[in-house]
Design a protein around this motif. Structure first.
Motif, PDB file in Angstrom:
ATOM      1  N   ASN A   1       0.788  -1.231   0.000  1.00  0.00           N
ATOM      2  CA  ASN A   1       0.000   0.000   0.000  1.00  0.00           C
ATOM      3  C   ASN A   1       0.821   1.283   0.000  1.00  0.00           C
ATOM      4  O   ASN A   1       0.266   2.367  -0.150  1.00  0.00           O
ATOM      5  CB  ASN A   1      -0.946   0.022   1.206  1.00  0.00           C
ATOM      6  CG  ASN A   1      -1.968  -1.067   1.115  1.00  0.00           C
ATOM      7  OD1 ASN A   1      -2.855  -1.015   0.277  1.00  0.00           O
ATOM      8  ND2 ASN A   1      -1.839  -2.080   1.960  1.00  0.00           N
ATOM      9  N   GLY A   2       2.120   1.175   0.240  1.00  0.00           N
ATOM     10  CA  GLY A   2       2.972   2.350   0.216  1.00  0.00           C
ATOM     11  C   GLY A   2       2.956   3.171   1.499  1.00  0.00           C
ATOM     12  O   GLY A   2       3.676   4.155   1.595  1.00  0.00           O
ATOM     13  N   ILE A   3       2.123   2.800   2.458  1.00  0.00           N
ATOM     14  CA  ILE A   3       2.081   3.466   3.763  1.00  0.00           C
ATOM     15  C   ILE A   3       1.894   2.411   4.843  1.00  0.00           C
ATOM     16  O   ILE A   3       1.495   1.286   4.562  1.00  0.00           O
ATOM     17  CB  ILE A   3       0.940   4.521   3.857  1.00  0.00           C
ATOM     18  CG1 ILE A   3      -0.426   3.872   3.618  1.00  0.00           C
ATOM     19  CG2 ILE A   3       1.177   5.669   2.920  1.00  0.00           C
ATOM     20  CD1 ILE A   3      -1.605   4.823   3.846  1.00  0.00           C
ATOM     21  N   THR A   4       2.155   2.793   6.076  1.00  0.00           N
ATOM     22  CA  THR A   4       1.984   1.868   7.191  1.00  0.00           C
ATOM     23  C   THR A   4       0.506   1.743   7.546  1.00  0.00           C
ATOM     24  O   THR A   4      -0.297   2.630   7.211  1.00  0.00           O
ATOM     25  CB  THR A   4       2.743   2.356   8.443  1.00  0.00           C
ATOM     26  OG1 THR A   4       2.149   3.585   8.871  1.00  0.00           O
ATOM     27  CG2 THR A   4       4.230   2.534   8.159  1.00  0.00           C
ATOM     28  N   PRO A   5       0.129   0.687   8.245  1.00  0.00           N
ATOM     29  CA  PRO A   5      -1.265   0.566   8.674  1.00  0.00           C
ATOM     30  C   PRO A   5      -1.683   1.698   9.613  1.00  0.00           C
ATOM     31  O   PRO A   5      -2.822   2.160   9.567  1.00  0.00           O
ATOM     32  CB  PRO A   5      -1.339  -0.791   9.371  1.00  0.00           C
ATOM     33  CG  PRO A   5       0.023  -1.324   9.434  1.00  0.00           C
ATOM     34  CD  PRO A   5       0.914  -0.497   8.586  1.00  0.00           C
TER      35      PRO A   5
END
Length: 138
Positions: A120-124
């Protein structure tokens, strides 16, 4: 009102899941059996051999066929699906990242975070923050 909105969204999500479950997008009986098994067991640890048993083929054959038909390795498909499904819990619950990671059968929060960022390219955590900002604007 907020509770009704969440309930409505849950129903819509469920309907979409049922619709997607009924589709056999790859037109390959073995691959579709494997995918149905994965979807049915998404909240468990899933091994190649378990999926192969469910599809009534050898693990090596399933691994090769799945990669050929779907375009990604079976393990990656499982991880991507788990990450995708976990987004709902990030958006709609206050469950900790560890609880969500464990719910989907990941060994720890760190591995979950690495995979989430990879796909996703970002952290949760960041995804949840952005989702909550978006959600609260509705």
């Amino acid at each position: 009102e907020e509770l009704q909105a969440i309930e409505y969204e849950m129903v819509i999500t469920f309907i979409k899941a049922v619709r997607d479950y009924r589709k056999d997008p790859y037109q390959n009986e073995i691959v579709d059996k494997a995918i149905h098994y994965i979807h049915d067991h998404i909240l468990q640890s899933i091994s190649l051999s378990e999926v192969a048993d469910a599809a009534n083929v050898s693990a090596n054959y399933l691994s090769s066929l799945f990669h050929k038909v779907v375009g990604i390795p079976l393990k990656e498909y499982i991880n991507r699906k788990k990450i995708e499904e976990s987004k709902y819990f990030l958006e709609h619950t206050n469950s900790s990242l560890l609880d969500i990671a464990l719910l989907f059968g990941f060994s720890d929060q760190s591995y979950y975070t690495v995979l989430f960022r990879k796909y996703n390219g970002i952290t949760p955590k960041k995804y949840r923050q952005l989702g909550n900002q978006t959600y609260s604007k509705k």
